[in-house]
Design an enzyme around this catalytic site. Structure first.
Site, PDB file in Angstrom:
ATOM      1  N   ASP A 257      16.985  11.016  -6.022  1.00 43.32           N
ATOM      2  CA  ASP A 257      17.593   9.902  -6.167  1.00 43.32           C
ATOM      3  C   ASP A 257      19.214   9.911  -6.255  1.00 43.32           C
ATOM      4  OD1 ASP A 257      17.570   6.917  -7.338  1.00 43.32           O
ATOM      5  OD2 ASP A 257      19.236   7.809  -8.467  1.00 43.32           O
TER       6      ASP A 257
ATOM      7  N   GLY B 221      11.518  11.781 -10.127  1.00 41.50           N
ATOM      8  CA  GLY B 221      12.335  12.041  -9.294  1.00 41.50           C
ATOM      9  C   GLY B 221      13.512  12.925 -10.116  1.00 41.50           C
ATOM     10  N   LEU B 222      14.286  13.513  -9.107  1.00 33.91           N
ATOM     11  CA  LEU B 222      15.483  14.277  -9.390  1.00 33.91           C
ATOM     12  C   LEU B 222      16.784  13.578  -9.418  1.00 33.91           C
ATOM     13  CD1 LEU B 222      16.675  17.081 -10.444  1.00 33.91           C
ATOM     14  CD2 LEU B 222      17.448  17.198  -8.005  1.00 33.91           C
TER      15      LEU B 222
ATOM     16  N   GLY C 141       0.788  -1.128  -0.001  1.00 30.43           N
ATOM     17  CA  GLY C 141       0.157  -0.008  -0.033  1.00 30.43           C
ATOM     18  C   GLY C 141       0.747   1.342   0.135  1.00 30.43           C
TER      19      GLY C 141
ATOM     20  N   PRO D 122       6.545   8.413  -5.343  1.00 29.06           N
ATOM     21  CA  PRO D 122       6.533   9.492  -6.676  1.00 29.06           C
ATOM     22  C   PRO D 122       7.329   9.004  -7.842  1.00 29.06           C
ATOM     23  CG  PRO D 122       7.274  10.816  -4.740  1.00 29.06           C
ATOM     24  CD  PRO D 122       7.262   9.347  -4.564  1.00 29.06           C
TER      25      PRO D 122
ATOM     26  N   HIS E 201      23.771  -1.124  -5.531  1.00 34.51           N
ATOM     27  CA  HIS E 201      24.019  -0.411  -6.844  1.00 34.51           C
ATOM     28  C   HIS E 201      24.256  -1.172  -7.978  1.00 34.51           C
ATOM     29  CE1 HIS E 201      25.589   4.285  -7.639  1.00 34.51           C
ATOM     30  NE2 HIS E 201      25.043   3.575  -8.817  1.00 34.51           N
TER      31      HIS E 201
ATOM     32  N   LYS F  52      22.157   4.379  -2.583  1.00 27.37           N
ATOM     33  CA  LYS F  52      22.625   3.137  -3.210  1.00 27.37           C
ATOM     34  C   LYS F  52      23.614   2.591  -2.408  1.00 27.37           C
ATOM     35  CE  LYS F  52      20.679   4.649  -7.492  1.00 27.37           C
ATOM     36  NZ  LYS F  52      20.932   5.954  -7.570  1.00 27.37           N
TER      37      LYS F  52
ATOM     38  N   TYR G 115      28.092   8.974  -5.703  1.00 24.61           N
ATOM     39  CA  TYR G 115      28.026  10.304  -6.360  1.00 24.61           C
ATOM     40  C   TYR G 115      28.759  11.322  -5.656  1.00 24.61           C
ATOM     41  CZ  TYR G 115      23.989   7.902  -8.735  1.00 24.61           C
ATOM     42  OH  TYR G 115      23.169   7.004  -9.293  1.00 24.61           O
TER      43      TYR G 115
END
Ligand code: A2P
Length: 318
Positions: free
Chosen positions: A44, A17-18, A10, A14, A111, A78, A49
């Protein structure tokens, strides 16, 4: 289309995403603040990164200054390949949480289906990699499951997994991966993998939806086809008074997958978010289906080091 994905329990996520891969420190703070102002609620991220601390500051300031509640945000991160050993998974997630200044993630992904030595960020030789026989994905997965038990993340999933590798987790795991984040765009449509995920109630997130033209030159092939320049995409864009990027994002939304276009430019951040208003016709979707080239922009070559046991064939299981 309400641009929301539903999970079996449930929960909701969204769809748009960015993306923050390649968003440099010094740029990503403003990008995340702008994205949240525009209406993005899904960001994200990934430890690799190298920008999670700055994103954390942006999230904190957005929550404080704009009254955005933590529950209103969907934050994915990740696990990097050098923390696959079960003893390293929870500590790695804790570092990410500390950087992002959060108590919990919404989604934590493995990842890559690739294990590296603890001191290796990218493998330089076969010794930097650990074979999946020695450190099976299912062992890493058990430690990911414990992160859910401990309330450090609401959901867990994977990235860059083939149907074969997803099956291993589905067979042996206590929890099911709710997400597989993969490269997905009109030149790499991955329909068999998408079908497999659909049958098993695993959602998909499309990465590099715009073709990731800003990735390092070493990751680029000569004369590669450019998605944003594709004549069919450009024609459809013109008909909708939209940009090619918006058509690519709308296509992913119409497929029913999550999509994380990266931008650090305020106009493009807004423009990308507005893609969710576009409605593509069935014939436009079919035209785009016709563009498939089975073309990976991120081919995974970096892991296919002779003598390591990793090859492109066993990475993608194709
Ligand atoms: P920028 O960050 O300067 O906006 P992907 O999401 O596939 O990794 O692609 C990211 C690349 O696409 C970046 O170079 C980004 O540049 C660029 N980009 C993002 N949004 C748009 C857009 N609406 N139109 C053109 N290029 C875009």
């Amino acid at each position: 289309m309400n641009n929301i994905l539903y999970f079996d329990d449930g929960g909701t996520m969204p769809q748009l995403g960015l993306g923050t891969w390649k968003s440099k420190p010094g740029e990503v703070y403003d990008a995340v603040r702008e994205a949240i102002r525009v209406g993005y609620r899904h960001i994200d991220c990934a430890h690799l990164y190298g920008n999670e601390a700055e994103i954390g500051q942006a999230l904190k300031d957005a929550m404080n200054e704009e009254g955005i509640k933590r529950e209103a945000l969907w934050i994915t991160s990740k696990l990097w390949n050098n923390a696959h050993h079960p003893k390293n998974v929870k500590p790695a997630l804790r570092v990410t949480l500390e950087n992002l200044r959060l108590d919990y993630l919404d989604l934590y992904l493995m990842h890559w289906p690739v294990a590296q030595q603890e001191d290796s960020i990218f493998p330089e030789n076969a010794m930097d990699l650990i074979s999946l026989e020695k450190l099976p994905l299912t062992e890493t997965w058990s430690a990911m499951e414990e992160c859910v038990d401990n309330g450090l993340t609401r959901y867990i999933g994977v990235s860059n997994f083939s149907a074969h590798k997803l099956s291993l987790i589905l067979e042996e795991g206590r929890m099911k991966p709710v997400m597989n984040q993969i490269e997905l765009h009109p030149y790499l449509q991955q329909s068999a993998l998408l079908n497999f995920c659909k049958e098993n109630h695993i959602h998909v997130t499309a990465y590099s939806p715009l073709g990731s033209v800003d990735r390092p030159a070493i990751m680029k092939a000569k004369n590669e086809p450019l998605l944003l320049e594709d004549p069919v995409i450009k024609t459809i864009a013109k008909q909708h008074h939209a940009s090619p990027a918006q058509i690519l994002i709308a296509w992913a939304l119409h497929l029913g997958v999550a999509v994380v276009p990266k931008s650090v430019n305020p106009q493009r951040i807004r423009q990308n978010f507005e893609s969710s208003k576009l409605v593509l016709s069935e014939s436009e979707m079919e035209e785009i289906t016709g563009l498939d080239l089975h073309r990976r922009y991120l081919d995974g070559n970096i892991w296919a080091i002779p003598g390591s046991g990793y090859t492109l064939e066993n990475l993608w299981d194709e």
